[in-house]
Scaffold this active site. Structure first.
Site, short mmCIF file in Angstrom:
data_model
loop_
_atom_site.label_atom_id
_atom_site.label_comp_id
_atom_site.label_asym_id
_atom_site.label_seq_id
_atom_site.Cartn_x
_atom_site.Cartn_y
_atom_site.Cartn_z
N HIS A 221 -58.80 -127.83 -42.74
CA HIS A 221 -59.22 -128.09 -41.36
C HIS A 221 -58.10 -128.69 -40.51
O HIS A 221 -58.27 -128.84 -39.29
CB HIS A 221 -60.44 -129.02 -41.36
N ASP B 87 -59.48 -124.20 -37.63
CA ASP B 87 -60.73 -124.67 -37.04
C ASP B 87 -61.89 -123.80 -37.52
O ASP B 87 -61.70 -122.67 -37.98
CB ASP B 87 -60.66 -124.62 -35.51
#
Length: 433
Positions: free
Chosen positions: A406, A410
């Site tokens: 992450h 995204d």
């Protein structure tokens, strides 16, 4: 003239190697090119050949030792040659440490007692006091180093035993069944039912004969443990699942199987290699405060072995055809299972695929293979009823599990990637465009 042979650097990422076997013993003759020892590094085992001829005068690194690259592992020279100048300070210290360890181990064996509970570590003074007071010290928890029973442990045990409250009937029953009431953990008075319950539990344990065995991790398992822990700590990972209909993929595979043995893994590697080029962040690497983007794909394909997991890499899979990809995966898998992979064949990956669908797993969260930022898990195929044009039909559905870093990927990017991947898997003819 005698020479030190050092731990070779077998690949760019190799920092050290663990000696797993010596093919020669000290004072054995050695010819240049003879297999000298076997070394485990980066989950691979390689046989190292001698670069010198002569006699193996000294083995510096024993089996089980981990040696940094370019550090000495042995000395080869002429018979009875003086090698004192080649024995480093570190080697002399190493010998002294080994002697200390051997001595400690010997003392430890002398201080132990063999009984049904195993080997108990206890100091001589504590053992003497325990025997004098009829204390079964196998039941005493040791507070000393490594759980060793010390004098204070026995004294406290005797003190607590003397404080035990027990009814006369329970005491008589305890004596009948040779039960020490101090072994029963109870705050108030011990009664007959407590003795009976303890006896039943003790008999149950004896019948079960529980045994615990400690076994050292192999070099491969140590590396796997280290890398999985590193990945867990480095990457804030999120797993995304999607279900795809593989009806058309299955049809293509059946057609191709008439001439080439193509697997679902082969097909998905080919498709993922193409889709990744449209989502470069999933094919990237984080280097400090920079992101390394690529216009190529090196696809890692996980191979399960009895002792662990290897991830050989299909280099530049994005420009290879399905038949070539399939042949390479089969060859790499064979090499992995026969310990024939080279360091180059398990490094340089940019993305990984892990297929455990054959075990019936429907969903899992694969751990990212550092320094990559994404890994795709392939799950089991299940014949599933679905609604199509108002009718219920049976379709072969497969779950895909994408774990992404992450820091750079995204949720929207991961979702778009899976959506595109689903489109290609359900319509593989798009690969021809």
């Amino acid at each position: 003239m005698a020479k030190q042979l050092t731990m070779p650097k077998l690949g760019l990422t190799m920092k050290s190697g663990r000696i797993v076997k010596w093919y020669k013993s000290e004072n054995d003759p050695v010819n240049k090119g003879d297999k000298l020892y076997s070394v485990e590094t980066d989950k691979l085992t390689n046989d190292i050949e001698s670069t010198e001829s002569g006699v193996l005068l000294k083995i510096i690194a024993d089996v089980g030792d981990t040696v940094p690259c370019l550090e000495p592992v042995c000395i080869i020279g002429e018979v009875n040659e003086d090698i004192s100048q080649l024995l480093t300070i570190e080697e002399n210290e190493k010998i002294e440490v080994k002697d200390e360890k051997t001595e400690t181990k010997t003392l430890e064996v002398k201080d132990t007692k063999k009984d049904a509970g195993g080997r108990i570590k206890i100091s001589p003074a504590a053992k003497k006091l325990a025997i004098e007071n009829d204390v079964d010290f196998s039941k005493v928890m040791g507070a000393g180093p490594n759980g060793r029973i010390i004098l204070d442990d026995i004294e406290k045990f005797i003190e607590n035993r003397n404080k035990i409250k027990i009814t006369p009937a329970a005491q008589k029953m305890a004596e009948k069944y040779s039960i020490d009431p101090s072994e029963i953990n109870k705050d108030d008075r011990i009664r007959k039912e407590d003795i009976l319950k303890f006896r039943m539990e003790k008999n149950l344990i004896e019948s079960a004969n529980p045994v615990e065995e400690r076994t050292p991790m192999t070099g491969m398992r140590k590396i796997i443990a280290e890398r999985m822990s590193d990945s867990w700590n480095i990457s804030p990972a999120v797993t995304f699942d999607i279900r795809v209909d593989i009806t058309k993929l299955k049809e293509i595979r059946e057609q191709l199987k008439k001439t080439v043995n193509i697997t679902y893994t082969d097909l998905i590697v080919r498709i993922v290699s193409k889709v990744l080029l449209d989502f470069p962040l999933l094919n990237s690497t984080v280097d400090g405060e920079e992101i390394i983007l690529r216009n190529y794909v090196n696809m890692g394909v996980a191979v399960a072995l009895e002792e662990g997991l290897l991830v050989p890499v299909v280099k530049y899979s994005n420009i290879k055809g399905l038949e070539q990809i399939s042949a390479e995966i089969k060859e790499l898998s064979y090499k992995a299972k026969n310990n024939q992979l080279t360091t180059d064949e398990i490094t340089g990956g940019t993305f990984t695929i892990s297929n455990i669908g054959m075990f019936g797993v429907e969903s899992f969260s694969p751990i990212i293979n550092q320094p990559e930022v994404g890994i795709l898990g392939i799950n089991a195929i299940a014949e599933t009823p679905v609604v199509e044009n108002g009718n219920i039909v049976i379709r072969p559905l497969m779950n895909l599990s994408l774990t992404a870093d992450h820091r750079v990927v995204d949720g929207a990017v991961a979702a778009q990637f899976l959506s595109k991947l689903k489109e290609y898997i359900e319509n593989p003819a798009l690969l021809l465009l």
